[in-house]
Design an enzyme around this catalytic site. Structure first.
Site, PDB file in Angstrom:
ATOM      1  CG  ASP A 209      -1.981  -1.136   0.964  1.00  0.00           C
ATOM      2  OD1 ASP A 209      -2.841  -0.896   0.169  1.00  0.00           O
ATOM      3  OD2 ASP A 209      -1.771  -1.894   2.059  1.00  0.00           O
ATOM      4  CD  GLU A 214      -4.209  12.126   0.978  1.00  0.00           C
ATOM      5  OE1 GLU A 214      -5.006  13.287   0.687  1.00  0.00           O
ATOM      6  OE2 GLU A 214      -5.164  11.133   0.703  1.00  0.00           O
ATOM      7  CG  ASP A 215      -3.655   6.701   3.550  1.00  0.00           C
ATOM      8  OD1 ASP A 215      -4.490   7.699   3.611  1.00  0.00           O
ATOM      9  OD2 ASP A 215      -3.773   5.692   2.765  1.00  0.00           O
ATOM     10  NE  ARG A 234      -0.853   2.102   3.946  1.00  0.00           N
ATOM     11  CZ  ARG A 234      -1.668   3.015   3.388  1.00  0.00           C
ATOM     12  NH1 ARG A 234      -2.927   3.211   3.440  1.00  0.00           N
ATOM     13  NH2 ARG A 234      -0.612   3.783   2.544  1.00  0.00           N
ATOM     14  NE  ARG A 280      -7.326   0.582   7.333  1.00  0.00           N
ATOM     15  CZ  ARG A 280      -6.956   0.352   5.789  1.00  0.00           C
ATOM     16  NH1 ARG A 280      -6.066   1.433   5.720  1.00  0.00           N
ATOM     17  NH2 ARG A 280      -7.295  -0.423   5.146  1.00  0.00           N
ATOM     18  CG  HIS A 310      -8.965   6.627   4.218  1.00  0.00           C
ATOM     19  ND1 HIS A 310      -8.023   6.275   3.328  1.00  0.00           N
ATOM     20  CD2 HIS A 310      -8.349   6.284   5.581  1.00  0.00           C
ATOM     21  CE1 HIS A 310      -6.978   5.451   3.859  1.00  0.00           C
ATOM     22  NE2 HIS A 310      -7.150   5.370   4.990  1.00  0.00           N
ATOM     23  CB  CYS A 395      -4.604   8.265  -1.374  1.00  0.00           C
ATOM     24  SG  CYS A 395      -5.348   7.196  -2.467  1.00  0.00           S
TER      25      CYS A 395
END
Length: 401
Positions: A209, A214-215, A234, A280, A310, A395
């Protein structure tokens, strides 16, 4: 949390120590070399230069606190000025310690020393300040001044195991890795053509991932908050992003356990920051983010997210602050000051490229038409392979304005 001023103090002192120490050692070595490496000269050389070094330490520390190391060109000027002033002050202190009278002869010797015995020291300060000194300062404080005004987008190349990426709210589909690579290249090219400088975060092959960079962080002006992803698999992604953000000169803060936060849950609309509370991002993560960015002038509004991965899977914002979203994915539209529904799920995400231009997915033609009818220029990209993994146009990058 370490405050910005606390880091600035530590960074300024550390840079000052580095500049003074390197300049002292370099100038003593030059004097020893000039005198045939005679060890007898060492005590006198050290005594002569120590006062210069102390003056340079104090002056560099003060200059750094006042912004003298915020930009490289300012650091160059700071080095030249500090180098000259420190040798003058250091020599005056030495004269005082030796009890020498400050008559015309003494002043003449002092000015002559600027191109004589003191030359190695002030040249060393002039060179070291914008190089080693600035590097030490930035590594600790992280001032962004060196790239003020730039628009940078951090991106990360897809991993070879992209198809193993997490899927939560949709059925898993087969991902064409070769097509995904081509789509990623086109996405990066679109950012570049729109005037953005694209910077690649170090690749993370094996972290499926990681392309959804962006996460891993959220940027607020000169401050970057490193996230703590809600998915354990992640969390290894954040180290590379932090390194890239430090290289851009941003001040770094971070979310700590037991808080979790994904950057895809953070939507900035002016000084209001909507944060999705979902699978998340947890309440503790939101609390920590609120504490980190409230001093920067931002207000955090928590938003329930139960129908999408999200918050920005469900809603994003146009340049004028209007929040757009696909209503079946939005828990409560009344939370937003201005809300405009779009007709397609993939039409919820826009990347603001400028005040009149946005980036959208080509898989939402009706939504694209709607946004264009509002007077915006829409740049379209095909990201179908990433949408199979609940990804969207936001993202795939971290935008730094």
């Amino acid at each position: 949390m370490t405050t910005s001023w606390g880091r600035r103090l530590i960074a300024s002192l550390s840079a000052a120590v580095a500049v003074a120490a390197i300049a002292f050692i370099a100038s003593v070595v030059v004097l020893l070399t000039a005198n045939g490496l005679a060890s007898t000269i060492l005590p006198n050389a050290a005594e002569f230069m120590i006062f210069n070094a102390l003056a340079a330490l104090v002056l560099t520390f003060a200059a750094a606190l006042l912004g003298g190391l915020d930009r490289r060109w300012i650091a160059v000027v700071t080095g030249i000025v500090v180098g000259l002033v420190s040798v003058v002050l250091g020599t005056l202190v030495l004269y005082s310690v030796l009890g020498a009278a400050l008559n015309s002869t003494a002043w003449g010797q002092l000015w002559s020393s600027l191109i004589g015995i003191n030359l190695p020291f002030w040249l060393a300060v002039a060179v070291v300040t914008p190089t080693a000194g600035l590097a030490v300062y930035r590594s600790i404080e992280g001032t962004r001044g060196a790239r003020a005004g730039a628009t940078v987008a951090l991106v990360r190349i897809p991993a070879s195991n992209l198809s193993e990426g997490l899927v939560t709210h949709i059925e898993r589909e087969s991902v064409d890795a070769e097509l995904a690579d081509k789509q990623w290249d086109a996405y990066v090219a679109a950012l570049s053509e729109a005037g953005w400088q694209t910077v690649e975060v170090a690749s993370a092959d094996g972290l499926a991932d990681a392309v959804f960079v962006e996460d891993t962080a959220v940027v607020f002006g000169d401050t970057a908050v490193i996230s703590l992803p809600g998915a354990d698999s992640r969390r290894a992604e954040t180290a590379g992003t932090e390194a890239a953000l430090r290289a851009q000169g941003l001040h770094i803060e971070r979310i700590e356990a037991p808080g979790t936060l994904d950057g895809g849950d953070v939507l900035k609309v002016g000084s209001t920051v909507y944060v999705g509370r979902g699978g998340r991002t947890n309440a503790e993560g939101i609390r920590q983010l609120r504490a980190l960015i409230a001093p920067l002038g931002y207000t955090v509004v928590a938003v329930p997210v139960t129908k999408a991965l999200h918050l920005k899977t469900a809603v994003t914002a146009l340049p004028d602050g209007t929040v757009i979203g696909y209503e079946p994915l939005v828990d409560n539209t009344s939370i937003f000051e201005r809300f405009l529904p779009v007709p397609e799920a993939h039409g919820t995400a826009v990347v603001v490229l400028s005040e009149d231009t946005v980036l959208m997915s080509s898989s939402a033609p009706k939504s694209v038409a709607l946004i264009e009818d509002l007077g915006y220029t829409v740049v379209q990209v095909d990201i179908s392979e990433f949408e199979k993994l609940e990804g969207c146009v936001t993202c795939l990058s971290i935008r730094i304005r």
